[in-house]
Design a protein around this motif. Structure first.
Motif, PDB file in Angstrom:
ATOM      1  N   SER A   1       0.838  -1.211   0.000  1.00 36.49           N
ATOM      2  CA  SER A   1       0.000   0.000   0.000  1.00 36.49           C
ATOM      3  C   SER A   1       0.870   1.257   0.000  1.00 36.49           C
ATOM      4  N   SER A   2       2.089   1.147   0.517  1.00 36.79           N
ATOM      5  CA  SER A   2       3.011   2.290   0.487  1.00 36.79           C
ATOM      6  C   SER A   2       3.382   2.644  -0.949  1.00 36.79           C
ATOM      7  N   ASP A   3       3.545   1.600  -1.779  1.00 37.76           N
ATOM      8  CA  ASP A   3       3.858   1.834  -3.193  1.00 37.76           C
ATOM      9  C   ASP A   3       2.716   2.556  -3.890  1.00 37.76           C
ATOM     10  N   VAL A   4       1.502   2.113  -3.588  1.00 38.41           N
ATOM     11  CA  VAL A   4       0.315   2.737  -4.181  1.00 38.41           C
ATOM     12  C   VAL A   4       0.209   4.194  -3.725  1.00 38.41           C
ATOM     13  N   ALA A   5       0.456   4.425  -2.435  1.00 36.23           N
ATOM     14  CA  ALA A   5       0.378   5.784  -1.885  1.00 36.23           C
ATOM     15  C   ALA A   5       1.378   6.706  -2.564  1.00 36.23           C
ATOM     16  N   GLU A   6       2.589   6.186  -2.790  1.00 32.62           N
ATOM     17  CA  GLU A   6       3.629   6.987  -3.430  1.00 32.62           C
ATOM     18  C   GLU A   6       3.247   7.315  -4.877  1.00 32.62           C
ATOM     19  N   ARG A   7       2.709   6.323  -5.599  1.00 30.03           N
ATOM     20  CA  ARG A   7       2.322   6.534  -6.994  1.00 30.03           C
ATOM     21  C   ARG A   7       1.160   7.539  -7.097  1.00 30.03           C
ATOM     22  N   ALA A   8       0.200   7.422  -6.155  1.00 31.55           N
ATOM     23  CA  ALA A   8      -0.990   8.284  -6.211  1.00 31.55           C
ATOM     24  C   ALA A   8      -0.761   9.655  -5.577  1.00 31.55           C
ATOM     25  N   GLY A   9       0.328   9.772  -4.806  1.00 35.39           N
ATOM     26  CA  GLY A   9       0.612  11.049  -4.158  1.00 35.39           C
ATOM     27  C   GLY A   9      -0.295  11.342  -2.978  1.00 35.39           C
ATOM     28  N   VAL A  10      -0.663  10.267  -2.232  1.00 36.58           N
ATOM     29  CA  VAL A  10      -1.516  10.427  -1.052  1.00 36.58           C
ATOM     30  C   VAL A  10      -0.899   9.655   0.107  1.00 36.58           C
ATOM     31  N   SER A  11      -1.552   9.704   1.271  1.00 33.51           N
ATOM     32  CA  SER A  11      -1.040   8.972   2.432  1.00 33.51           C
ATOM     33  C   SER A  11      -1.440   7.502   2.344  1.00 33.51           C
ATOM     34  N   GLN A  12      -0.717   6.684   3.113  1.00 31.14           N
ATOM     35  CA  GLN A  12      -1.027   5.250   3.152  1.00 31.14           C
ATOM     36  C   GLN A  12      -2.424   5.023   3.739  1.00 31.14           C
ATOM     37  N   ALA A  13      -2.796   5.845   4.732  1.00 30.73           N
ATOM     38  CA  ALA A  13      -4.128   5.714   5.342  1.00 30.73           C
ATOM     39  C   ALA A  13      -5.220   5.979   4.310  1.00 30.73           C
ATOM     40  N   THR A  14      -4.989   6.969   3.429  1.00 27.80           N
ATOM     41  CA  THR A  14      -5.974   7.280   2.381  1.00 27.80           C
ATOM     42  C   THR A  14      -6.133   6.096   1.438  1.00 27.80           C
ATOM     43  N   VAL A  15      -5.020   5.468   1.048  1.00 27.45           N
ATOM     44  CA  VAL A  15      -5.073   4.283   0.183  1.00 27.45           C
ATOM     45  C   VAL A  15      -5.924   3.207   0.830  1.00 27.45           C
ATOM     46  N   SER A  16      -5.678   2.941   2.110  1.00 31.51           N
ATOM     47  CA  SER A  16      -6.418   1.900   2.821  1.00 31.51           C
ATOM     48  C   SER A  16      -7.907   2.188   2.854  1.00 31.51           C
ATOM     49  N   MET A  17      -8.276   3.442   3.153  1.00 33.57           N
ATOM     50  CA  MET A  17      -9.698   3.780   3.275  1.00 33.57           C
ATOM     51  C   MET A  17     -10.407   3.790   1.920  1.00 33.57           C
ATOM     52  N   VAL A  18      -9.723   4.286   0.893  1.00 25.93           N
ATOM     53  CA  VAL A  18     -10.344   4.316  -0.443  1.00 25.93           C
ATOM     54  C   VAL A  18     -10.559   2.900  -0.956  1.00 25.93           C
ATOM     55  N   LEU A  19      -9.536   2.052  -0.873  1.00 21.81           N
ATOM     56  CA  LEU A  19      -9.639   0.693  -1.416  1.00 21.81           C
ATOM     57  C   LEU A  19     -10.542  -0.214  -0.587  1.00 21.81           C
TER      58      LEU A  19
END
Length: 371
Positions: A8-26
């Motif tokens: 999820s850290s990789d996704v956060a870096e690619r999307a330019g958001v926080s890891q918490a945001t990735v977790s909540m969106v997905l």
């Protein structure tokens, strides 16, 4: 060569958001407000990287027992049983079970139970008294991972949620009741007043302060049990015996006493029985007062004057705070973890029954005035 696992850290870096945001969106946390642009960037980044949400952790969480750990200093005093009743009734309403750890005021036992916390993996922890000072930092550290509520003495500053008990106020109320009746020479019977058990000292100090304010501080006798009692495993009648034995000693030393107060109802029951065996009438010769308004205080043949501070409700409130913390963790309305410290306190009340009255000297004056 094995391909590196996408996180999820990789996704956060690619999307330019926080890891918490990735977790909540997905995880489709729709109660959290994100712009369509943020959602699009996260979903596209996850698809491009081939990121798949881990499911194993979710299944483990579903299988996790709905459990609360309750740490008690003893279960020989009805006060703690009443707290436990309040906790258990509210926990049952929410589908939670409880695991009771009775430390018997033993530091080694308390330490052992604290070490067990991680293996029990509870949803919350309730301390039915102040944690021992040497474990305070450990309890505060645990509270960062699991909700912790302490039913504590108000004068202790804790960085955890608390259902407060102002023991000094309880002592002051007891003193005012006796002063209003005209008592001057009184005694206070207590368990050991040690540094570890500050809440006991606070109650006694509050009582003594009111008598000092009335210019009668020297008329109060504080009779506390020997410190060794707290080092022994408490028996079912330990506090009753303190009241009984110390009262017999008191009445041999101080015949001028017109009222004796027990730090709690169990001690007051012992006081009453000792006076009965020594042929004193309650409240004719000596008034007696307790604190906690436990079940047996209400029995008609006992009819103990005591202090009500809503013990069962405190147990319920402690459980409610745990539930609020669990809900705020599950349903975030922001990507930042909420931090809140709850403090609940009830206003204590004197419950006047049949064990307190005017001292004999006052009764004689009242009867003369009637004539």
């Amino acid at each position: 060569m094995a391909r590196k696992k996408v996180t999820s850290s990789d996704v956060a870096e690619r999307a330019g958001v926080s890891q918490a945001t990735v977790s909540m969106v997905l995880n489709k946390k729709y109660n959290v407000s994100f712009s369509k642009e943020v959602i699009r960037r996260v979903e596209e980044a996850a698809a491009e990287l081939g990121y798949v949400l881990p499911r194993r952790k979710a299944r483990q969480e579903e299988r996790r027992e709905k459990l609360l750990v309750v740490i008690s200093p003893n279960l020989t005093n009805p006060y703690y049983v009443m707290l436990l009743q309040g906790i258990e009734s509210r926990a049952a309403e929410q589908g939670f079970g409880i695991f009771v750890c009775n430390t018997q005021r033993d530091l080694k036992l308390e330490e052992r139970y604290l070490k067990m916390i991680s293996s029990l993996n509870p949803h919350g922890i309730i301390y039915m008294c102040n944690p021992s000072q040497c474990f305070m930092a450990q309890v505060e550290d645990i509270s960062k991972k699991v909700p912790v509520v302490v039913i504590n003495n108000q004068d202790e500053r804790l960085d955890v949620d608390a259902v407060d008990l102002d023991n000094s106020k309880l002592g002051r109320l007891m003193a005012r009741h006796l002063l209003e009746l005209g008592h001057r020479d009184v005694a206070y019977v207590a368990p050991p007043l040690t540094v570890r058990q500050k809440q006991r000292s606070r109650r006694v100090e509050g009582f003594l302060k009111e008598f000092k304010n009335a210019g009668l501080g020297e008329h109060v006798v504080i009779k506390a049990a020997d410190e060794q009692i707290d080092k022994d495993i408490p028996g079912i009648d330990s506090e009753y015996r303190i009241g009984y034995d110390l009262t017999r000693e008191l009445m041999e030393e101080r015949q001028e006493l017109t009222a004796i107060v027990g730090l709690n109802d169990m001690i007051a029951f012992g006081i009453m029985d000792a006076l009965h065996d020594m042929k004193y009438k309650v409240p004719g010769d000596i008034s007696v007062m307790g604190c906690d308004n436990t079940l047996f205080a209400k029995v008609k043949r006992v009819s103990l004057t005591t202090i009500e501070h809503f013990v069962i409700y405190k147990g319920m409130d402690a459980c409610d705070i745990i539930m609020k913390k669990i809900q705020s963790h599950r349903k975030r309305y922001t990507e930042i973890e909420p931090v809140s410290i709850y403090h609940v306190e009830y206003e204590p009340k004197v419950v006047v029954r049949g064990t307190t009255s005017y001292p004999k000297s006052q009764k004689r004056k009242i009867n003369k005035n009637k004539l």
